[in-house]
Write an enzyme that holds these catalytic residues in place. Structure first.
Site, PDB file in Angstrom:
ATOM      1  N   ASP A 146      77.427  93.766  19.842  1.00 26.07           N
ATOM      2  CA  ASP A 146      77.234  94.058  21.254  1.00 26.07           C
ATOM      3  C   ASP A 146      77.521  95.530  21.486  1.00 26.07           C
ATOM      4  O   ASP A 146      78.294  96.157  20.757  1.00 26.07           O
ATOM      5  CB  ASP A 146      78.127  93.202  22.147  1.00 26.07           C
ATOM      6  N   GLY A 147      76.879  96.066  22.509  1.00 26.42           N
ATOM      7  CA  GLY A 147      77.099  97.445  22.915  1.00 26.42           C
ATOM      8  C   GLY A 147      77.334  97.486  24.400  1.00 26.42           C
ATOM      9  O   GLY A 147      76.938  96.572  25.136  1.00 26.42           O
TER      10      GLY A 147
ATOM     11  N   GLU B  67      74.068  99.229  21.664  1.00 29.37           N
ATOM     12  CA  GLU B  67      73.547  97.962  21.132  1.00 29.37           C
ATOM     13  C   GLU B  67      72.955  98.180  19.738  1.00 29.37           C
ATOM     14  O   GLU B  67      73.221  97.422  18.806  1.00 29.37           O
ATOM     15  CB  GLU B  67      72.473  97.383  22.061  1.00 29.37           C
TER      16      GLU B  67
ATOM     17  N   ASP C  39      72.631  90.183  21.922  1.00 31.30           N
ATOM     18  CA  ASP C  39      72.131  89.889  23.269  1.00 31.30           C
ATOM     19  C   ASP C  39      71.207  90.988  23.777  1.00 31.30           C
ATOM     20  O   ASP C  39      70.841  91.014  24.938  1.00 31.30           O
ATOM     21  CB  ASP C  39      73.282  89.636  24.250  1.00 31.30           C
TER      22      ASP C  39
ATOM     23  N   HIS D  92      76.916  87.334  28.116  1.00 28.14           N
ATOM     24  CA  HIS D  92      77.840  86.845  29.152  1.00 28.14           C
ATOM     25  C   HIS D  92      77.562  85.382  29.499  1.00 28.14           C
ATOM     26  O   HIS D  92      77.509  84.995  30.653  1.00 28.14           O
ATOM     27  CB  HIS D  92      77.773  87.738  30.396  1.00 28.14           C
TER      28      HIS D  92
ATOM     29  N   ASP E  55      81.559  91.864  22.992  1.00 34.26           N
ATOM     30  CA  ASP E  55      81.549  92.558  24.279  1.00 34.26           C
ATOM     31  C   ASP E  55      82.929  93.116  24.577  1.00 34.26           C
ATOM     32  O   ASP E  55      83.070  94.270  24.984  1.00 34.26           O
ATOM     33  CB  ASP E  55      81.097  91.599  25.386  1.00 34.26           C
TER      34      ASP E  55
END
Length: 157
Positions: free
Chosen positions: A11-12, A51, A74, A124, A134
């Protein structure tokens, strides 16, 4: 069950776009309890850069070549660019007019060392590994000592 030897969760994040940002990743040796977490923050960057950088750093952290890797992200930006083949067309045109050419070039170098598949997950959405990545990314962006995303600051920022 996946046949991947490594599952790379990524995740970024950026607080502001651009703004301070970070990436978080978890490398999981599939079918074991072996996990490794990595994260880093940058003083001025974008969400998409973080990301993509999470995937790059994860692939670069692998110590053997020719591994079967499943990247779980994501980021539609990253997943679609690879799975729909866009990045290979961008490469043929030397990334002219495309964002983040420095990172895409670096990505392709790492990507080609392995057999990589991608799986998109909704962000999320209570996916435990995505939530952890995250958290790592956001926390990395809040550290006192942030790295400089040199290409971005010189070319975009």
């Amino acid at each position: 069950m996946t046949s991947a030897e490594i599952i790379l969760y990524t995740d970024g994040s950026s607080r502001g776009n651009p703004g301070p940002g970070g990436y978080g990743l978890i490398l999981h040796l599939n079918n074991t309890n072996h996990y490794k977490e990595l994260s880093q923050g940058y003083r001025k960057t974008t969400n998409n850069r973080m990301e993509l950088l999470a995937v790059i750093v994860g692939l670069e952290a692998l110590t053997k070549d020719h591994l079967k890797v499943l990247v779980v992200s994501d980021s539609k930006y990253v997943v679609d660019a690879v799975m729909k083949g866009w990045v290979f067309g961008w490469e043929k045109k030397n990334f002219v007019g495309k964002k983040n050419p420095d990172l895409w070039i670096r990505f392709l170098k790492a990507y080609r060392k392995h057999q990589v598949q991608f799986q998109w997950v909704k962000g999320h959405n209570n996916h435990p590994m995505n939530e952890r990545c995250d958290f790592l990314a956001v926390e990395a962006s809040k550290k006192n000592r942030l790295l400089i995303d040199e290409w971005y600051e010189e070319n975009e920022g």
